[in-house]
Scaffold this motif. Sequence first.
Motif, PDB file in Angstrom:
ATOM      1  N   ALA A 168    -108.119  20.114 -64.135  1.00  0.00           N
ATOM      2  CA  ALA A 168    -106.931  20.883 -63.766  1.00  0.00           C
ATOM      3  C   ALA A 168    -106.042  21.003 -65.007  1.00  0.00           C
ATOM      4  N   PRO A 169    -105.638  22.226 -65.356  1.00  0.00           N
ATOM      5  CA  PRO A 169    -104.879  22.398 -66.602  1.00  0.00           C
ATOM      6  C   PRO A 169    -103.494  21.753 -66.549  1.00  0.00           C
ATOM      7  N   LYS A 170    -102.909  21.657 -65.353  1.00  0.00           N
ATOM      8  CA  LYS A 170    -101.545  21.105 -65.265  1.00  0.00           C
ATOM      9  C   LYS A 170    -101.501  20.036 -64.180  1.00  0.00           C
ATOM     10  N   ASP A 171    -100.373  19.363 -64.101  1.00  0.00           N
ATOM     11  CA  ASP A 171    -100.139  18.442 -63.007  1.00  0.00           C
ATOM     12  C   ASP A 171     -99.809  19.269 -61.766  1.00  0.00           C
ATOM     13  N   GLN A 185     -92.995  20.284 -61.025  1.00  0.00           N
ATOM     14  CA  GLN A 185     -92.182  21.459 -60.746  1.00  0.00           C
ATOM     15  C   GLN A 185     -91.420  21.846 -61.994  1.00  0.00           C
ATOM     16  N   ASP A 186     -91.203  23.128 -62.146  1.00  0.00           N
ATOM     17  CA  ASP A 186     -90.367  23.602 -63.241  1.00  0.00           C
ATOM     18  C   ASP A 186     -89.697  24.876 -62.765  1.00  0.00           C
ATOM     19  N   LEU A 187     -88.441  24.745 -62.358  1.00  0.00           N
ATOM     20  CA  LEU A 187     -87.787  25.880 -61.725  1.00  0.00           C
ATOM     21  C   LEU A 187     -87.604  27.054 -62.683  1.00  0.00           C
ATOM     22  N   PHE A 188     -87.681  26.755 -63.997  1.00  0.00           N
ATOM     23  CA  PHE A 188     -87.563  27.876 -64.940  1.00  0.00           C
ATOM     24  C   PHE A 188     -88.844  28.694 -65.009  1.00  0.00           C
ATOM     25  N   GLY A 219    -100.870  31.854 -62.281  1.00  0.00           N
ATOM     26  CA  GLY A 219     -99.459  31.947 -61.959  1.00  0.00           C
ATOM     27  C   GLY A 219     -98.910  30.665 -61.364  1.00  0.00           C
ATOM     28  N   THR A 220     -97.647  30.720 -60.929  1.00  0.00           N
ATOM     29  CA  THR A 220     -96.998  29.555 -60.336  1.00  0.00           C
ATOM     30  C   THR A 220     -96.330  29.953 -59.024  1.00  0.00           C
ATOM     31  N   ASP A 221     -96.036  28.931 -58.200  1.00  0.00           N
ATOM     32  CA  ASP A 221     -95.341  29.236 -56.946  1.00  0.00           C
ATOM     33  C   ASP A 221     -93.835  29.189 -57.158  1.00  0.00           C
ATOM     34  N   ARG A 270     -94.911  25.379 -59.682  1.00  0.00           N
ATOM     35  CA  ARG A 270     -96.124  24.563 -59.753  1.00  0.00           C
ATOM     36  C   ARG A 270     -97.317  25.460 -60.037  1.00  0.00           C
ATOM     37  N   ASP A 271     -98.240  24.934 -60.835  1.00  0.00           N
ATOM     38  CA  ASP A 271     -99.368  25.731 -61.301  1.00  0.00           C
ATOM     39  C   ASP A 271    -100.359  25.985 -60.148  1.00  0.00           C
ATOM     40  N   VAL A 272    -100.615  27.262 -59.836  1.00  0.00           N
ATOM     41  CA  VAL A 272    -101.459  27.598 -58.687  1.00  0.00           C
ATOM     42  C   VAL A 272    -102.892  27.116 -58.893  1.00  0.00           C
ATOM     43  N   LEU A 273    -103.439  27.343 -60.109  1.00  0.00           N
ATOM     44  CA  LEU A 273    -104.827  26.946 -60.354  1.00  0.00           C
ATOM     45  C   LEU A 273    -105.019  25.440 -60.167  1.00  0.00           C
TER      46      LEU A 273
END
Lengths: 290, 283, 336
Positions: free
Chosen positions: B37-40, B44-47, B66-68, B72-75
């Motif tokens: 997984a590329p990210k945790d 969260q990162d609201l920016f 993309g992100t939600d 958060r990272d969708v992938l």
Amino acid sequence: MSFLTVTNLSARLKGTGFPILRRVSLSVAAGQVHGLVGESGAGKSMIGKAVLGILPSSVEITEGRIELDGVDLLSLPLKERRRRIGATAALIPQDPLTALNPSRRIAPQVTDRLVDILGWARARANARALELLHEVQIPDPERVLRSYPHELSGGMRQRILIASAFAAEPKLIVADEPTTALDVTVQKQILKLIAEMQARHGTALLFVTHDLGVVSKVCQSLSVLYGGMVVEDTPVRDFFRAPAHAYSRALLAATPKYTDPMASLVPVPEAVIAGVQAELAAFDRGARHG
Amino acid sequence: MADGRAQIRRRAGPRLWLSALWLGLLALAALLAPWIAPKDPLAQDLFLGRLPPFWAAGAEPGYWLGTDSLGRDVLSRLIHGARLALTVALVAGSITCLIGATLGLLAGYLRGWVDIVISRAIDIWMAFPPVLFSILLIAVLGPGLSSIIIAIVVIDWTRFARVVRAEAMAQGAMDYVASAQVAGRSRLSTMVTEILPNVLPTIVVLLTLEMGIAVIVEAILSFVNLSISTDDPTWGGMIAEGRTSIHQAWWVLIFPLIALFLTVLSFSQLGEGLKDRYDPVLR
Amino acid sequence: MQLLRTFLLRLLTTAITLIGVAVIVFVVIRVVPGNPIAMMLPPGATDEDIARLTAQYGLDKPIPEQFLIWASGVLQGDFGTSITARQPVLDLVLGRLPATLELSIMALVIAVILGGVMALTGTRARGTKVEAGIDVANGMALSVPDFLWGLVLILLFGVLVPVFHISGRVTPSLDLPFTTNFYLFESVLRLRFDLWADIVSHMFMPALALAIPLAAIIGQLLKQSLKETMHLDYVTLSRTKGYGENHVITREALPNAILPTLTLVGVQFTFLIGGTVIIERLFSYEGLGNMAIDAVINRDLPLIQGIVILFAVIFTAVNLVVDLSYALLNPRLRHG
Ligand SMILES: Nc1ncnc2c1ncn2[C@@H]1O[C@H](COP(=O)(O)OP(=O)(O)OP(=O)(O)O)[C@@H](O)[C@H]1O
Ligand SMILES: [Mg+2]
């Protein structure tokens, strides 16, 4: 003048190419009864089905002509061919138990062709149905016309199918072993009925059977089939006096005599079978015979 | 007829392998999630909220799908979500199969009062709307993985029991079973050695179907917010989140949806493919 | 008389089933952790308040006694009072029932039309690419459940090409003249086709989502059944009478092919109704299922009970109707 003429009709199984009919030729004169005999799988039913345009989808015609009343059926588009056949020919099926639609009453199954294909008024068609049921000697025909098939016996149903076949005064009727599915006691009556109706209406009849005894009684001419090939096509009188083909002779010998039905049957000798098989093989190689 | 069968067999090939391929990939993703997984998935990162997938304008490198709305990272969530989906599929599917098939076998083969009790229970179960029943059970058991599994087992055992019972009944009526019994074998051993092997192909097909159903049930429960904790990455949870922001960020919904769609389809095609391959009598 | 006996026996087993359902829900929801009364009171409520209300709803008694009280109420048409809405459960449930019934029936109609068209087209085009295509589409429609179809439809027709509404039952700003909750039927009766169009445009997506798997089942079963029927002698005989394939399929084969499909479709229709629970949630459609999920989340025990029982009654009624219509449609049973 012959009403049905089949010329060099060949058919085979789609896919494997297994031959079902091999250049079959025969003709049925108007008002005459022509028998089709041969062992099981010889292709008797296939000829009847080809004539009526109801070959199974797995079987395809590869060559030949089928002329009904002077019209070459195979050259017509499907829809027109069906109407043509429906208007001039009819089928008396083998098994009366499965040949009537269980969810429809008897009356419409007798009259539907008259109304839908020939354009009769319903009242006229109903009157005709009643008359026909009288003719095939069904007791209480009004009640029977209102019944569903499952309420009637096998013999009754076959009488109805016969009435339905004669309804539109067809010029040709194909009867495919019309009595084999019935009780032995009923068989004779039905056979007699068909013969009487045929004579009265002057209909040409293509009669498929195993029974040479029946052929000798009702047919004027017959074709003997083996492996989808006509091995003999002859008037009945000549056939019983002096069958021309070895296979025909063997077939005749294998039929029980009416005088002595218990006499032991002579099976068709192996040598004869080998002989016809060789003919088929030669035929398939493209050689002409006879 | 012979022709038709040949066609079915030919088509069974790619169907089977494509399904197996997708499920294999999924299993790999689930096993290796923390490493690939590329990210945790929880970061969260609201920016970085509602970033579109990589091909769209405004995409941020590294956030492939993309992100939600919480950034958060969708992938990554998708990959981690595969873990729960597959765990539920395997564990819940197997337990349901074991219990349902056993009860069906007993009812169909032993008949008598065993059959009466089990059949009546099946009737009662069939009168419950299954989704409502599962939601109810989760409300009772509280959220969590084991609750989901229990809910699926409690609700879906009838799927196996119904079919296996009918098959076992048909098999039990056959001659070879009678002869096995005349030979003096106990009823239970006849059941296991004579009936079970003949019902097995059916059970296998039902099992793969059930695995697909289990994945859906988990998604539905996450969707109504009853699965496991809301933060944990689940496909159903992602879908619930995507449904609310569908007009702003369609990608939050579409990727878990595709994953679910392919997974369910693969499980059922796997079953059909296996059936075509191993069922001796194709009807 | 045979028919009457079978019917009475069916009524008996139906009653047993319903009692079984009632007992199971009753027990299951009473082991829910957390006091529902405590949840509905404001944070400052005293223990006495909670105890008083708990007694008022009868929740302090042992479970068997609670069940007897509830069951005797049910027999008099009293399903208790909703804890959250503080209204009789029966009123609430019957108020929502029309919405769910309309949705289910619309879905059934769509499924029958779609499935019928697929089966007839497939039969008409036997052995061609068209038939193979229909089979593939059918297989896919069958293996993917309504929940996913609902999401796909939302994306396709709510976002990509927004032609249908994907939320609610009717546009909230509209003025509704209805006296019943059967909006769809009443709008037709009142000739308010503007409202009718609005309602249909809200219902069509959820109904289609529910219909797709059922359509696939109908298509598959009916096509299989037609295929078998097309080989029968009476079908062949009607071809020799001069009829074309279309007539042969629809008039001779179809009436006999429908019957075996019907019983199976009955069970499948109950699955469809069960599916409304999640589909109504997905499309924010104000029906029974949506209310049921809220009731579970709010721990509204009497309401949950009422809804589950109502679903069970609908399911068993559908099965009963299917069996009866099977008997009525089959001439062999009718004149046995
Ligand atoms: N539906 C079918 N599809 C393909 N081949 C068929 C089909 N029905 C029959 N055949 C084959 O066609 C050949 C001729 O069969 P046909 O039914 O005409 O025999 P028959 O002479 O009428 O025999 P029987 O006396 O048993 O009725 C046989 O080899 C048979 O196996
Ligand atoms: Mg024959």
